[in-house]
Design an enzyme around this catalytic site. Structure first.
Site, short mmCIF file in Angstrom:
data_model
loop_
_atom_site.label_atom_id
_atom_site.label_comp_id
_atom_site.label_asym_id
_atom_site.label_seq_id
_atom_site.Cartn_x
_atom_site.Cartn_y
_atom_site.Cartn_z
N LYS A 168 -10.85 -9.68 -6.23
CA LYS A 168 -11.07 -8.88 -5.03
C LYS A 168 -10.80 -7.40 -5.34
O LYS A 168 -11.38 -6.50 -4.75
CB LYS A 168 -10.10 -9.38 -3.96
CG LYS A 168 -10.24 -8.73 -2.61
CD LYS A 168 -9.18 -9.29 -1.66
CE LYS A 168 -9.28 -8.66 -0.29
NZ LYS A 168 -8.14 -8.99 0.57
N GLN A 169 -9.86 -7.16 -6.26
CA GLN A 169 -9.38 -5.80 -6.47
C GLN A 169 -8.72 -5.66 -7.84
O GLN A 169 -8.51 -6.65 -8.53
CB GLN A 169 -8.35 -5.48 -5.39
CG GLN A 169 -7.13 -6.37 -5.41
CD GLN A 169 -6.43 -6.41 -4.06
OE1 GLN A 169 -6.58 -7.38 -3.33
NE2 GLN A 169 -5.69 -5.38 -3.75
N GLU A 186 -6.19 -10.88 -4.51
CA GLU A 186 -6.03 -11.99 -3.56
C GLU A 186 -7.14 -13.04 -3.69
O GLU A 186 -7.18 -13.97 -2.90
CB GLU A 186 -5.95 -11.44 -2.14
CG GLU A 186 -4.70 -10.60 -1.94
CD GLU A 186 -4.58 -10.00 -0.55
OE1 GLU A 186 -5.49 -10.20 0.28
OE2 GLU A 186 -3.57 -9.32 -0.31
N ASP A 216 0.84 -1.20 0.00
CA ASP A 216 0.00 0.00 0.00
C ASP A 216 0.88 1.25 0.00
O ASP A 216 0.55 2.27 -0.59
CB ASP A 216 -0.88 0.04 1.26
CG ASP A 216 -1.70 -1.22 1.48
OD1 ASP A 216 -1.25 -2.30 1.07
OD2 ASP A 216 -2.79 -1.12 2.09
C1 BGC Z 1 -5.65 -6.12 0.08
C2 BGC Z 1 -4.17 -5.95 -0.06
C3 BGC Z 1 -3.71 -4.86 0.88
C4 BGC Z 1 -4.14 -5.15 2.30
C5 BGC Z 1 -3.79 -4.04 3.27
C6 BGC Z 1 -6.01 -6.38 1.51
O1 BGC Z 1 -7.39 -6.44 1.64
O2 BGC Z 1 -6.12 -7.19 -0.71
O3 BGC Z 1 -3.87 -5.62 -1.39
O4 BGC Z 1 -2.34 -4.71 0.82
O5 BGC Z 1 -5.54 -5.31 2.31
O6 BGC Z 1 -4.43 -2.86 2.95
#
Ligand code: BGC
Length: 776
Positions: free
Chosen positions: A606-607, A494, A367
């Site tokens: 997820k993202q 993820e 992040d």
């Molecule tokens: C995300 C990660 C992120 C982490 C901390 C997770 O939910 O999938 O990409 O680094 O949260 O923010």
């Protein structure tokens, strides 16, 4: 009438709560946190709260952690042994108030008037309450609290107590309280804590006249922390004071009689220092000195310094959104919290939840490099540098990790950590995210491009780049008809794990290899002695450097010729698409409702994963390609990660999907204010906060730095009257203002600069505005 949303009044420069609603308190304690990158204090009530279920009394020091043994049912080779958790430390906020022995508590006493305000210009948390005692008499109290931006070890709390019509005895009890623990959550992996018991022992606790002092030592990590506080009561009449002692608490009690309309002031100066800052033996002296200096300056002077610091911050970074107060409040709130949460000493970083809560155990993730570093690069580049220095300072741990992971050379940075060691117990979604190395490289490249800080590059950056790129050289292997492939990794998404050729990882690795190669050439040409030093220190061979270029030039980026899109990895497109239609709302986020394997078997994200690459390397793909990729991934992305909507918004701006961009931006700008993910109680979503800034600047503003060229491609939206933002670029400060008709560029500081706005080439000079007609 002020407009109120989710119990918060809309305001450009503040968040304001004018009614205490118990159910909102855990979330609001996060929102009203104050911090300075070193200390973080949740917006708890100094006088306390009766119903402990509705509070997390939290105080945190960045980088102050306890370790614990990770217990695995089934362990395998090179699983991390030790977890780290940022711990809840000595609470110094408490100042209890009794009126004729009746304790005044916000959720128990009668309240006539109430206000809690976080002020982004002042850098203060202010509260005012009018309490009515059981006998119907009124007392007004005002608290003001700040964590100093100019002296990181210092916090101050000022109380002014005014009797409206109360006559009688007032007792104040000012405490420092070591009876604290981390909060525990067993059913949400995002908030859980590995620390179940008290994390520290009290080594010393002492009351010396108006000074309270408590020293603690963590049980396993062996870190020490000293908290001292100086307590000053200002009252024109007589009062008595005496000590208060319990096993884990010390304090000073003050008693006095007060009459109608009389007022008292109480100042509490607080200093935290740890054995990570200096040698244990020096902690006492340093903290006394800071305490005395603060006391001699006094509250007003320190507050003035705080405001000056923020004046400069906003001058260099402010974002305005005209005609939309919701979003205006949201974006400034986000920027302010980033400033409050980010470590800036090269030894600490920014946790996913900042210093506002215990979610993700205070860990630092990618992040930082992909979201927070870009924010600081263009607002306060000196902080961006410190965040990168943190990686340099933890390079040895990354080398150790690489050896554990059987890489003979190089450094593998951890997925989540505080002290630099990997501490994730779930490798498919952590250690497997090898892209972290390339993310760091990306952040270094962008930072150096924007600042021309070649000193950083030759002193630290190059070593990070070379050591971390060796891992990609090691894991890439050549496959006929494809090129260099990377197997067995997880990309940012993820909901898909351990795959071959994650497209994001491959493109990031390709660019990392190229940048490492280019940096080696640059150093050879311009800084040969630095280059030779690095080479001999890390045993770097010329053929290794050449090999980086070969791999980069031939890296395989998966592409599907039927759909004409980039598949997320080699097998992604052959999986079943998740049954979104039959997944009820309450089953999201999926991670809390399905076993990972069920999720991994489907096309569901997820993202942003490949979509993030579309943003980072926008110039490499034509608009039709970007649209096809975007359209495909948008349909299968849940945005269960808070890191996602901002990226979708930025790319939507780039490809002209302005309505979508706007919708995602709303989610992003007010994610914590509106508690969109339902877990703001555990802390802010720091990456998203930085993402909202990126969204305005890189998305709507279309700002891009590429090598030594600066581009803008601003877009305007229907419902906004206009927006403006500032960027710091190579010692210049540029202000960009967009309204319904025009784009205006002002160079506020620095030497002349050529920029590109759409097809216009503009040479900016100071004291002159440059207008570009947006309609044309
Ligand atoms: C995300 C990660 C992120 C982490 C901390 C997770 O939910 O999938 O990409 O680094 O949260 O923010």
């Amino acid at each position: 009438m002020d407009e109120v949303i989710n119990n918060l009044i809309l305001d450009e420069w503040k968040i304001i709560e004018d009614k205490f609603i118990q159910e909102n308190n855990l979330k609001n304690e996060t929102l009203f946190s104050i911090g300075n990158g070193y200390i973080g204090m949740r917006g708890n009530f100094e006088e306390g709260i009766y119903n402990k279920e509705f509070t997390i009394e939290g105080t945190y020091i960045n980088g102050f952690y306890e370790t614990h043994k990770i217990s695995y049912g089934e362990r395998a080779y090179a699983f991390p042994e030790t977890g780290q958790s940022m711990i809840n430390i000595i609470n110094s906020k408490t100042i209890k108030i009794f009126a004729d022995d009746e304790e005044l508590l916000v959720d128990k006493s009668k309240i006539i008037d109430y206000m809690r305000v976080l002020d982004f210009k002042e850098g203060t948390l202010k509260r005012s309450i009018i309490y009515e005692t059981k006998k119907g008499k009124r007392i007004s109290i005002e608290f003001e609290r700040l964590a100093s931006f100019t002296q990181k070890h210092l916090c101050i709390i000022r109380l002014s107590l005014n009797s409206i019509d109360f006559e009688g005895k007032i007792k104040l009890v000012s405490l420092i309280d070591g009876d604290v623990k981390n909060s525990i959550s067993i059913d949400d992996p995002r908030s859980g804590s590995g620390i179940l018991d008290k994390a520290f022992i009290i080594k010393e606790s002492k009351i010396d006249k108006d000074i309270l002092k408590m020293k603690i030592k963590t049980k396993n990590s062996g870190l020490e922390l000293l908290c001292t506080s100086k307590n000053i009561l200002k009252f024109s009449k007589d009062y008595i004071s005496y000590d208060y002692k319990e096993e884990y608490k010390i304090g000073i009690c003050y008693e006095f009689n007060i009459k109608e309309s009389q007022q008292i002031f109480f100042n509490k100066y607080i200093v935290y220092i740890t054995s990570r800052d200096c040698c244990e033996h020096d902690m006492d002296d340093i903290s006394s000195e800071i305490l005395n200096t603060a006391y001699n300056k006094g509250f007003e002077k320190i507050k003035y310094e705080q405001m000056e610091y923020l004046k400069d911050f906003w001058y260099k970074s402010d974002v305005e959104i005209k005609g939309d107060l919701h979003l205006q409040q949201g974006i400034r709130f986000n920027m302010f919290h980033l400033l409050q949460s980010t470590g800036r000493d090269g030894k600490t970083n920014i946790g996913a939840k900042g210093l506002t809560g215990e979610g993700y155990e205070g860990h630092y993730f990618w992040d930082t490099e992909m979201y927070v570093v870009p924010f600081f690069t263009f607002t306060k580049p000196e902080i961006a540098r410190k965040l990168l220095e943190y990686r340099y300072n933890t390079l040895d741990k990354a080398r150790e990790r690489a050896r554990q992971m059987s890489h003979k050379k190089g450094a593998l940075f951890p997925w989540r950590t505080i002290n630099g060691e990997e501490c994730s117990a779930y490798f498919p979604a952590s250690t497997a995210q090898y892209h972290i190395n390339a993310d760091i490289a990306y952040a270094i490249k962008k930072y150096v491009e924007a600042t021309e800080d070649f000193d950083f590059l030759r002193e630290m950056g190059a070593k990070i780049l070379f050591e971390s790129v060796r891992i990609f050289a090691d894991i890439s292997h050549f496959v006929e008809n494809k090129g260099y492939c990377i197997d067995g990794v997880t990309g940012p998404d993820e909901y898909t794990a351990i795959v071959n050729n994650n497209a994001y990882t491959n493109i990031m690795a390709k660019e990392h290899l190229k940048y490492a190669f280019d940096t080696a050439i640059l150093l050879k040409e311009k800084y040969i002695s630095d280059f030779n030093n690095i080479k001999s220190e890390i045993g770097l061979e010329d053929n290794e450097i050449d090999n980086w270029k070969t791999i980069s030039d031939n890296m395989y980026i998966p592409y599907d010729n039927n759909l004409k899109i980039h598949p997320q990895d080699d097998t992604f497109l052959s999986k079943k698409i998740w049954d979104f239609e039959n997944t009820p709302k309450e089953k999201y986020p999926l991670l809390l409702n399905y076993h990972p394997l069920i999720i991994y078997r489907h096309q569901v994200c997820k993202q942003a994963d490949w979509v993030l690459a579309l943003f980072l390397y926008s110039e490499k793909f034509d608009i039709e390609q970007k649209k096809r990729d975007y359209d495909y991934y948008e349909k299968i992305t849940t945005h269960d990660s808070s890191l996602s909507p901002c990226i979708f918004s930025i790319v939507a701006c780039d490809i002209g999907y302005i309505d979508k961009a706007y919708d995602y931006f709303i989610k992003t700008a007010r994610m914590d204010l509106d508690d969109n993910h339902g877990n703001t109680k555990d802390g802010i979503h720091a990456a998203n906060m930085a993402g909202s800034y990126m969204d305005i600047v890189f998305g709507f503003g279309g700002f891009k730095v590429s090598e030594d060229k600066v581009f803008f491609k601003p877009a305007l939206l229907g419902s906004w009257e206009g927006y403006s933002f500032k960027v710091n670029y190579r010692k210049r400060l540029i202000k960009v203002s967009v309204d319904k008709k025009n784009i205006c560029f002002d160079l506020l500081e620095g030497e002349d600069l050529t920029i590109f706005c759409y097809d216009n080439e503009l040479k900016l000079s100071k004291n002159k505005s440059y207008i570009v007609d947006l309609e044309r």
